[in-house]
Design an enzyme around this catalytic site. Structure first.
Site, mmCIF file in Angstrom:
data_model
loop_
_atom_site.group_PDB
_atom_site.id
_atom_site.type_symbol
_atom_site.label_atom_id
_atom_site.label_comp_id
_atom_site.label_asym_id
_atom_site.label_seq_id
_atom_site.Cartn_x
_atom_site.Cartn_y
_atom_site.Cartn_z
ATOM 1 N N SER A 68 10.377 -30.860 1.889
ATOM 2 C CA SER A 68 8.999 -30.539 2.366
ATOM 3 C C SER A 68 8.774 -29.017 1.932
ATOM 4 C CB SER A 68 8.960 -30.623 3.811
ATOM 5 O OG SER A 68 9.208 -31.561 4.573
HETATM 6 N N1 SAH Z 1 13.554 -32.436 6.161
HETATM 7 C C1 SAH Z 1 14.227 -32.672 5.003
HETATM 8 C C2 SAH Z 1 13.338 -33.679 4.124
HETATM 9 C C3 SAH Z 1 13.008 -35.070 4.778
HETATM 10 S S1 SAH Z 1 12.229 -36.409 3.749
HETATM 11 C C4 SAH Z 1 14.587 -32.006 4.011
HETATM 12 O O1 SAH Z 1 14.472 -30.678 4.211
HETATM 13 O O2 SAH Z 1 15.072 -32.233 2.862
HETATM 14 C C5 SAH Z 1 12.492 -37.473 5.040
HETATM 15 C C6 SAH Z 1 13.893 -38.350 5.153
HETATM 16 O O3 SAH Z 1 13.696 -39.143 6.095
HETATM 17 C C7 SAH Z 1 14.112 -38.859 3.719
HETATM 18 O O4 SAH Z 1 15.466 -38.345 3.349
HETATM 19 C C8 SAH Z 1 14.154 -40.243 4.065
HETATM 20 O O5 SAH Z 1 15.241 -41.229 3.450
HETATM 21 C C9 SAH Z 1 14.590 -40.400 5.685
HETATM 22 N N2 SAH Z 1 14.193 -41.455 6.352
HETATM 23 C C10 SAH Z 1 13.046 -42.195 6.320
HETATM 24 N N3 SAH Z 1 13.150 -43.127 7.218
HETATM 25 C C11 SAH Z 1 14.070 -42.809 8.090
HETATM 26 C C12 SAH Z 1 14.823 -43.706 9.304
HETATM 27 N N4 SAH Z 1 14.237 -44.817 9.829
HETATM 28 N N5 SAH Z 1 15.893 -42.992 9.514
HETATM 29 C C13 SAH Z 1 16.369 -42.033 9.266
HETATM 30 N N6 SAH Z 1 16.143 -41.262 7.911
HETATM 31 C C14 SAH Z 1 14.997 -41.746 7.393
#
Ligand code: SAH
Length: 226
Positions: A68
């Site tokens: 993000s």
């Molecule tokens: N805050 C993170 C960015 C997250 S992007 C950072 O600092 O890098 C969102 C993440 O959520 C992705 O890696 C994606 O694979 C994960 N995601 C999506 N659906 C999910 C679920 N049901 N359970 C766990 N992770 C999930």
């Protein structure tokens, strides 16, 4: 040009990020500003994007996912109002950047990620930085991690179709859940929501419009209760 100009001055870029993108906007939580001023964000982005690690937009981290924009990370951390003694649940470990910030801001962090490769990479980065107060789990964040509940704070980094009931159930009294939820016709219509568990009821506030990658879950079908 001398050879040093090939690698960006990350320290100066980080200081400028904190000053212009965070303090210069609505971020006033001094602990959040200090943590983001300290943590090397370039360690959490792929090499090809490292020069842009402190830029004012999200970056790709592999597997079709993104880290993000710094401002939105700061905004969500500030909304969690952490004091330092909390056990926090994070859904969507991704790069591990926000996980590391939570390690600095809270006592203990449990973080769920559905992509095993991203989780493994994040674990390496966090260990290399010397963090020990985290547990990474590969699994579906919709279900939370009831074995470590309750949580004083829960944060979700991917947009769900609605507020996942298991996460609400794992929220401690007085705790806060901050998450993006779909709010409109398209997957990009999303609003950041704050759910607070008060003594006798839940309080739900909409904070602002946002755009996150989707939360992918077999449990997220609209007519199921959990
Ligand atoms: N805050 C993170 C960015 C997250 S992007 C950072 O600092 O890098 C969102 C993440 O959520 C992705 O890696 C994606 O694979 C994960 N995601 C999506 N659906 C999910 C679920 N049901 N359970 C766990 N992770 C999930």
């Amino acid at each position: 040009m001398d050879t040093e100009s090939d690698s960006p001055d990350f320290e100066a870029l980080r200081a400028a990020m904190v000053r212009d993108q965070l303090a210069g906007r609505a971020i006033t939580d001094s602990r959040v500003l200090a943590a983001m001023g300290r943590l090397e964000r370039q360690r959490f982005v792929p090499e090809a994007h490292q020069a842009y690690a402190y830029a004012d937009y999200p970056l790709p981290i592999g597997e079709g996912q993104t880290i993000s924009q710094p401002y939105i990370v700061a905004y969500m951390l500030q909304a969690l109002a952490l004091k330092g003694d909390e056990r926090v649940l994070e859904v969507g470990t991704g790069s591990g950047y926000q996980t590391a910030l939570l390690c600095l801001l809270a006592a203990e962090v449990i973080s769920l990620e559905r992509h095993a490769a991203l989780s493994a990479q994040a674990a390496e980065r966090l260990a290399a930085l010397g963090f020990t107060n985290f547990t990474l789990i590969v699994g579906d964040g919709w279900l939370g991690a009831p074995q470590f509940a309750p949580y004083q704070a829960i944060t979700v980094g991917a947009a769900a179709s609605r507020i996942p009931p298991p996460l609400v159930a794992q929220l401690a009294e007085g705790g806060r859940l901050i998450l993006p939820v779909r709010d409109g016709k398209t997957p990009d219509d999303q609003v950041l929501v704050c759910v607070r568990r008060l003594r006798w009821r839940l309080r739900v506030d909409k904070l602002c419009g946002v755009r996150f990658v989707p939360l992918i879950s077999d449990h997220a079908t609209p007519n199921q209760s959990s």
